[in-house]
Design a protein around this motif. Structure first.
Motif, PDB file in Angstrom:
ATOM      1  N   TYR A   1     -10.215 -13.943  12.318  1.00  0.00           N
ATOM      2  CA  TYR A   1     -11.335 -14.128  11.399  1.00  0.00           C
ATOM      3  C   TYR A   1     -12.533 -14.801  12.071  1.00  0.00           C
ATOM      4  N   LEU A   2     -12.251 -15.817  12.885  1.00  0.00           N
ATOM      5  CA  LEU A   2     -13.320 -16.652  13.422  1.00  0.00           C
ATOM      6  C   LEU A   2     -13.930 -16.118  14.709  1.00  0.00           C
ATOM      7  N   LYS A   3     -13.385 -15.027  15.230  1.00  0.00           N
ATOM      8  CA  LYS A   3     -13.903 -14.487  16.485  1.00  0.00           C
ATOM      9  C   LYS A   3     -15.358 -14.065  16.346  1.00  0.00           C
ATOM     10  N   GLU A   4     -15.705 -13.387  15.244  1.00  0.00           N
ATOM     11  CA  GLU A   4     -17.063 -12.874  15.080  1.00  0.00           C
ATOM     12  C   GLU A   4     -17.758 -13.363  13.809  1.00  0.00           C
ATOM     13  N   TRP A   5     -17.029 -14.022  12.908  1.00  0.00           N
ATOM     14  CA  TRP A   5     -17.611 -14.447  11.631  1.00  0.00           C
ATOM     15  C   TRP A   5     -18.725 -15.461  11.842  1.00  0.00           C
ATOM     16  N   GLU A   6     -19.808 -15.299  11.075  1.00  0.00           N
ATOM     17  CA  GLU A   6     -20.952 -16.204  11.124  1.00  0.00           C
ATOM     18  C   GLU A   6     -20.990 -17.041   9.853  1.00  0.00           C
ATOM     19  N   LEU A   7     -21.422 -18.286   9.968  1.00  0.00           N
ATOM     20  CA  LEU A   7     -21.662 -19.092   8.782  1.00  0.00           C
ATOM     21  C   LEU A   7     -22.728 -18.419   7.916  1.00  0.00           C
ATOM     22  N   PRO A   8     -22.649 -18.578   6.596  1.00  0.00           N
ATOM     23  CA  PRO A   8     -23.658 -17.969   5.725  1.00  0.00           C
ATOM     24  C   PRO A   8     -25.062 -18.465   6.056  1.00  0.00           C
ATOM     25  N   HIS A   9     -26.016 -17.575   5.939  1.00  0.00           N
ATOM     26  CA  HIS A   9     -27.426 -17.944   6.114  1.00  0.00           C
ATOM     27  C   HIS A   9     -28.016 -18.292   4.757  1.00  0.00           C
ATOM     28  N   TRP A  10     -28.785 -19.385   4.716  1.00  0.00           N
ATOM     29  CA  TRP A  10     -29.411 -19.824   3.474  1.00  0.00           C
ATOM     30  C   TRP A  10     -30.924 -19.734   3.609  1.00  0.00           C
ATOM     31  N   ASP A  11     -31.601 -19.562   2.485  1.00  0.00           N
ATOM     32  CA  ASP A  11     -33.050 -19.414   2.504  1.00  0.00           C
ATOM     33  C   ASP A  11     -33.782 -20.730   2.708  1.00  0.00           C
ATOM     34  N   GLY A  12     -33.114 -21.841   2.441  1.00  0.00           N
ATOM     35  CA  GLY A  12     -33.766 -23.135   2.560  1.00  0.00           C
ATOM     36  C   GLY A  12     -32.765 -24.230   2.852  1.00  0.00           C
ATOM     37  N   PRO A  13     -33.237 -25.468   2.973  1.00  0.00           N
ATOM     38  CA  PRO A  13     -32.339 -26.588   3.248  1.00  0.00           C
ATOM     39  C   PRO A  13     -31.641 -27.070   1.983  1.00  0.00           C
ATOM     40  N   THR A  14     -30.591 -27.849   2.156  1.00  0.00           N
ATOM     41  CA  THR A  14     -29.893 -28.472   1.035  1.00  0.00           C
ATOM     42  C   THR A  14     -30.852 -29.356   0.239  1.00  0.00           C
ATOM     43  N   CYS A  15     -30.749 -29.290  -1.082  1.00  0.00           N
ATOM     44  CA  CYS A  15     -31.590 -30.084  -1.991  1.00  0.00           C
ATOM     45  C   CYS A  15     -33.069 -29.853  -1.710  1.00  0.00           C
ATOM     46  N   GLN A  16     -33.404 -28.647  -1.185  1.00  0.00           N
ATOM     47  CA  GLN A  16     -34.777 -28.277  -0.852  1.00  0.00           C
ATOM     48  C   GLN A  16     -35.435 -29.280   0.085  1.00  0.00           C
ATOM     49  N   GLY A  17     -34.618 -29.973   0.869  1.00  0.00           N
ATOM     50  CA  GLY A  17     -35.154 -30.930   1.826  1.00  0.00           C
ATOM     51  C   GLY A  17     -35.592 -32.248   1.223  1.00  0.00           C
ATOM     52  N   SER A  18     -35.295 -32.478  -0.059  1.00  0.00           N
ATOM     53  CA  SER A  18     -35.701 -33.723  -0.718  1.00  0.00           C
ATOM     54  C   SER A  18     -34.737 -34.853  -0.367  1.00  0.00           C
ATOM     55  N   PRO A  19     -35.204 -36.092  -0.395  1.00  0.00           N
ATOM     56  CA  PRO A  19     -34.282 -37.225  -0.207  1.00  0.00           C
ATOM     57  C   PRO A  19     -33.318 -37.318  -1.385  1.00  0.00           C
ATOM     58  N   VAL A  20     -32.190 -37.977  -1.144  1.00  0.00           N
ATOM     59  CA  VAL A  20     -31.207 -38.186  -2.205  1.00  0.00           C
ATOM     60  C   VAL A  20     -30.831 -39.659  -2.252  1.00  0.00           C
ATOM     61  N   ARG A  21     -30.201 -40.035  -3.340  1.00  0.00           N
ATOM     62  CA  ARG A  21     -29.740 -41.415  -3.510  1.00  0.00           C
ATOM     63  C   ARG A  21     -28.250 -41.384  -3.789  1.00  0.00           C
ATOM     64  N   ALA A  22     -27.513 -42.302  -3.160  1.00  0.00           N
ATOM     65  CA  ALA A  22     -26.066 -42.398  -3.360  1.00  0.00           C
ATOM     66  C   ALA A  22     -25.681 -43.846  -3.614  1.00  0.00           C
TER      67      ALA A  22
ATOM     68  N   GLY B   1     -29.208 -30.199  12.369  1.00  0.00           N
ATOM     69  CA  GLY B   1     -30.125 -29.301  13.046  1.00  0.00           C
ATOM     70  C   GLY B   1     -29.820 -27.840  12.795  1.00  0.00           C
ATOM     71  N   SER B   2     -28.545 -27.483  12.727  1.00  0.00           N
ATOM     72  CA  SER B   2     -28.174 -26.084  12.524  1.00  0.00           C
ATOM     73  C   SER B   2     -28.012 -25.734  11.044  1.00  0.00           C
ATOM     74  N   TYR B   3     -27.668 -26.712  10.230  1.00  0.00           N
ATOM     75  CA  TYR B   3     -27.520 -26.511   8.791  1.00  0.00           C
ATOM     76  C   TYR B   3     -28.364 -27.594   8.118  1.00  0.00           C
ATOM     77  N   PRO B   4     -29.655 -27.347   7.919  1.00  0.00           N
ATOM     78  CA  PRO B   4     -30.594 -28.386   7.515  1.00  0.00           C
ATOM     79  C   PRO B   4     -30.175 -29.169   6.282  1.00  0.00           C
ATOM     80  N   SER B   5     -30.098 -30.478   6.435  1.00  0.00           N
ATOM     81  CA  SER B   5     -29.852 -31.421   5.336  1.00  0.00           C
ATOM     82  C   SER B   5     -28.480 -31.290   4.697  1.00  0.00           C
ATOM     83  N   PHE B   6     -27.587 -30.490   5.262  1.00  0.00           N
ATOM     84  CA  PHE B   6     -26.307 -30.186   4.614  1.00  0.00           C
ATOM     85  C   PHE B   6     -25.430 -31.422   4.450  1.00  0.00           C
TER      86      PHE B   6
END
Length: 301
Positions: A155-176, A256-261
Motif C-alpha cells: 500500500y505504502l510503496k506508491e500511495w500519496e498523502l491526500p492533497h488539501w486546498d488550504g491549511p488546517t483551520c485556514q491558517g488561523s491561530p488556535v487556543r488550547a 512545512g509539508s502539511y501546513p498547520s496540521f
C-alpha cells in the motif's frame, strides 16, 4: 471480532455532556488488540479492525478504498455528529484518507473535529525514498500479522498523502487548555511536551498564506501527535528502519509539508513498536488522555 467498528469503551459520564467520541483505526498489523489494552479514555471509544485480516486479501484501491469501506462501517453502527479520529502508525494515514473523503462529501452523517496521530511520521511513498535499514525482528508475531505488515509495504510503496486546498483551520491561530492553563498557538508554533519537561510552544516552519487560495478552502482537521522518542532496535551500525527515518525531528517531518496540521506533540519514552506494551500502556493511556483533552479544548481564534 464480529462488530466493526467495535465499541471498546463506554463513556463514564451519565448525567453530564459526553466527551466527543473517538474512533481508532487499526495499525499495520490489522487488529485492534493494542487499543483494547488501554485504560479509560473517558469517552465512547470505537475501534476498526481490517475485515480482510483473516484472508490477507489486498484492497485493490489501497488505503483510499479502505477509507471508503471504513466510512461505511462508521455510518452503519449509527455514529453521528462530531467525532475524533485517529490511530497508530498506518491508522494515522487511513484516518487522513477518511478525512479527505468526508471533506468532499455532501451532508456527511459525521464530521471530524480533530485527529489523534499516534507516532505516524509524515508519509513519503517508499518508491521515492532510498532503502531503509531492516525492520525489527517480527518472527515472534502471528503469521497473519506478518502478512498484514507485508500488505502495508504494498500500500505504502506508491500511495500519496491526500492533497488539501488550504491549511488546517485556514491558517488561523488556535487556543488550547491543558490542566487549566490556556495556550494560544499561532500558525508558526506548536505546543510541545518533551520528556520530563513542561508544556511550551516552539517555532516550526512557517506557512506563507497563498493569496490565490479561496478563503474557505478546506484543510485537514487539527491534530495532536504522540511521538515516540526512541529508535527501534534493528542492529548496530545500520541505517534506521523505515518508521524511524524522521525519528530525530520534533514533528516527524509534518511541519512545512502539511501546513498547520499538528497543533501539539507529546513525546513518549519508548519505541514505535513498544508504545502499547504492557509495561508502557498505563503511561500511554495518560498521554492519549492529555492529547484528547487538547483536542476537546481547541478553539479557532
Amino acid at each position: 471480532m464480529e462488530d466493526n467498528p467495535m465499541c471498546i469503551q463506554y463513556s463514564p459520564y451519565e448525567n453530564s455532556r459526553h466527551a466527543t467520541p473517538l474512533v481508532l483505526i487499526h495499525d499495520g498489523g490489522g487488529t485492534i488488540f493494542p487499543y483494547v489494552r488501554l485504560g479509560s479514555l473517558n469517552r465512547d471509544v470505537w475501534a476498526i479492525h481490517d475485515p480482510n485480516w483473516s484472508t490477507s486479501e489486498l484492497y485493490e484501491g489501497g488505503l483510499d478504498e479502505m477509507a471508503g469501506v471504513y466510512i461505511d462501517f462508521i455510518k452503519n453502527v449509527g455514529i453521528r455528529g462530531s467525532i475524533l479520529l485517529g490511530g497508530w502508525s498506518l491508522g494515522g494515514y487511513i484516518s487522513l484518507a477518511i478525512a479527505k473523503k468526508l471533506a468532499g462529501a455532501v451532508s456527511p452523517e459525521f464530521s471530524i473535529a480533530g485527529m489523534l496521530i499516534i507516532d505516524s511520521p509524515l508519509h513519503i511513498p517508499m518508491c521515492k525514498l532510498r532503502p531503509a535499514g531492516p525492520d525489527p525482528d517480527f518472527e515472534h508475531l502471528p503469521e497473519l500479522v506478518r502478512k498484514s505488515f507485508a500488505n502495508c509495504d504494498v500500500y505504502l510503496k506508491e500511495w500519496e498523502l491526500p492533497h488539501w486546498d488550504g491549511p488546517t483551520c485556514q491558517g488561523s491561530p488556535v487556543r488550547a487548555t491543558i490542566h487549566d492553563e490556556v495556550y494560544t498557538i499561532p500558525n508558526d508554533r506548536i505546543l510541545q511536551k518533551r520528556l520530563g519537561q513542561k508544556w511550551c510552544t516552539i517555532e516550526v516552519k512557517r506557512f506563507e498564506h497563498d493569496a490565490s487560495i479561496p478563503e474557505n478552502s478546506a484543510g485537514p482537521p487539527p491534530a495532536v501527535m504522540i511521538r515516540c522518542d526512541l529508535p527501534s532496535p534493528n542492529g548496530r551500525g545500520l541505517e534506521p528502519c523505515h518508521i524511524d527515518r524522521f525519528r530525530h525531528e520534533p514533528l516527524l517531518r509534518w511541519d512545512g509539508s502539511y501546513p498547520s496540521f499538528i497543533k501539539a506533540v507529546i513525546d513518549v519514552d519508548t519505541t514505535h513498536y513498544g508504545i502499547f506494551d504492557p509495561s508502557h500502556v498505563k503511561v500511554a493511556t495518560q498521554q492519549l488522555n492529555e492529547g484528547l483533552d487538547i483536542l476537546d479544548s481547541l478553539k479557532v481564534l
